[in-house]
Design an enzyme around this catalytic site. Structure first.
Site, PDB file in Angstrom:
ATOM      1  N   HIS A  98       1.061  -1.612   0.000  1.00  0.00           N
ATOM      2  CA  HIS A  98      -0.012   0.159   0.014  1.00  0.00           C
ATOM      3  C   HIS A  98       0.375   1.324   0.014  1.00  0.00           C
ATOM      4  O   HIS A  98       0.404   1.914  -0.522  1.00  0.00           O
ATOM      5  CB  HIS A  98      -0.615   0.454   1.406  1.00  0.00           C
ATOM      6  N   ARG A 125      -3.424  -9.791   4.180  1.00  0.00           N
ATOM      7  CA  ARG A 125      -3.609 -11.489   4.799  1.00  0.00           C
ATOM      8  C   ARG A 125      -2.829 -12.605   5.095  1.00  0.00           C
ATOM      9  O   ARG A 125      -2.543 -13.674   5.976  1.00  0.00           O
ATOM     10  CB  ARG A 125      -4.835 -12.213   3.330  1.00  0.00           C
TER      11      ARG A 125
END
Ligand code: PAF
Length: 279
Positions: free
Chosen positions: A36, A186
């Protein structure tokens, strides 16, 4: 940096931005990592202001357990992005984004017929619902998405063009850990032994670059599946070799000018996806 936890707070912060025709936007579901940050850094470099959203969008989860266990780490996320130069973190509540249930069915150009589409029914329609709503609120000039979600990126490019939305969609390369594992929120859900096993996925799929000169796409997929399964922690849900533009699986290497390999592999119950360019 303003952290807006409601629509009203967001709108007040938005009004104060200096140049609304030069806004970079990075939509996320939080649990932020270096992947990100690479999107956010690019947005900060290319735009007067950068807005990120942190919103775990319920309409794109086809598995209630996945939605319930999705990591939520807002404070740590804000601490991570503040030094990068984000202007607004928009972390809305569900009713801010969906005052009423979203009934819209999007034209996804058939790009959801393969890969993740049939395995996660409704997922891409849910992504289109939330991203178009966020675009409507943020009105970004440019919006940044990771190539890790290769199919999502292709679908959002299509939807943006189809609806003639005034935003430029920018795809950014996959960020990987030093051992090759594609960074994902995740990954934090993996046990230590699963985390050790997970880089095996990238090692195996990269072998396709050799095997593609020796055998057909179908045989290559079989070889990769066998190689992945030498690790008992991993189970293949699917591996596809496909036309990078239409996302349609290819039978022969000369069926398309650009070919990509995509996969979803379980380290139960965590589902990991990855993709690489083959040509
Ligand atoms: O890629 C994601 O994290 C999500 O699908 C997105 C684009 C933020 C929409 O919820």
């Amino acid at each position: 940096m303003i952290v807006a936890k409601s629509l009203a707070e967001f709108q007040a912060a938005y009004e104060a931005l200096p140049n609304k025709s030069d806004i970079g936007f990075v939509p996320t579901m939080g649990a932020l990592h270096e992947g990100h940050l690479s999107l956010i850094r690019r947005s900060v470099a290319e735009n007067t202001s950068t807005i990120i959203s942190i919103f775990v969008n319920p309409t794109q989860f086809n598995n209630p357990n996945d939605l319930a266990t999705y990591p939520r780490t807002l404070e740590a996320d804000c601490a991570l992005v503040e030094p990068v130069g984000v202007d607004i973190v928009f972390a809305p509540q569900v009713h801010d984004i969906y005052p009423e249930p979203d009934q819209r069915i999007f034209n996804l150009g058939g790009l959801d017929r393969f890969g993740e589409g049939p395995r996660r029914p409704g997922h891409f329609n849910g992504v289109a619902q939330v991203v178009t709503r966020l675009f409507n609120l943020v009105r970004p000039t440019r919006s940044y998405f990771g190539e890790k979600d290769f199919q999502q990126l292709a679908i959002l490019r299509f939807v943006t063009e189809d609806l003639q939305l005034p935003v430029e969609i920018i795809g950014c390369p996959i960020a990987r850990a030093e051992d090759g594992l594609a960074l994902s929120s995740r990954n934090t859900l993996l046990t230590p032994s699963q985390r050790e096993a997970a880089p095996h996925i990238y090692r195996c799929i990269c072998q396709a670059r050799t095997w593609m000169h020796e055998c057909t796409p179908a045989e290559t997929i079989q070889r990769i599946t066998d190689a992945i399964h030498t690790n008992p922690e991993l189970e293949t849900e699917y591996i596809e070799i496909f036309n990078a533009r239409t996302l349609e699986p290819v039978e022969n290497w000369d069926d398309a000018a650009e070919i990509q390999l995509g996969c979803a592999i379980f380290a139960h119950p965590v589902r990991l996806i990855d993709n690489i360019k083959l040509k």
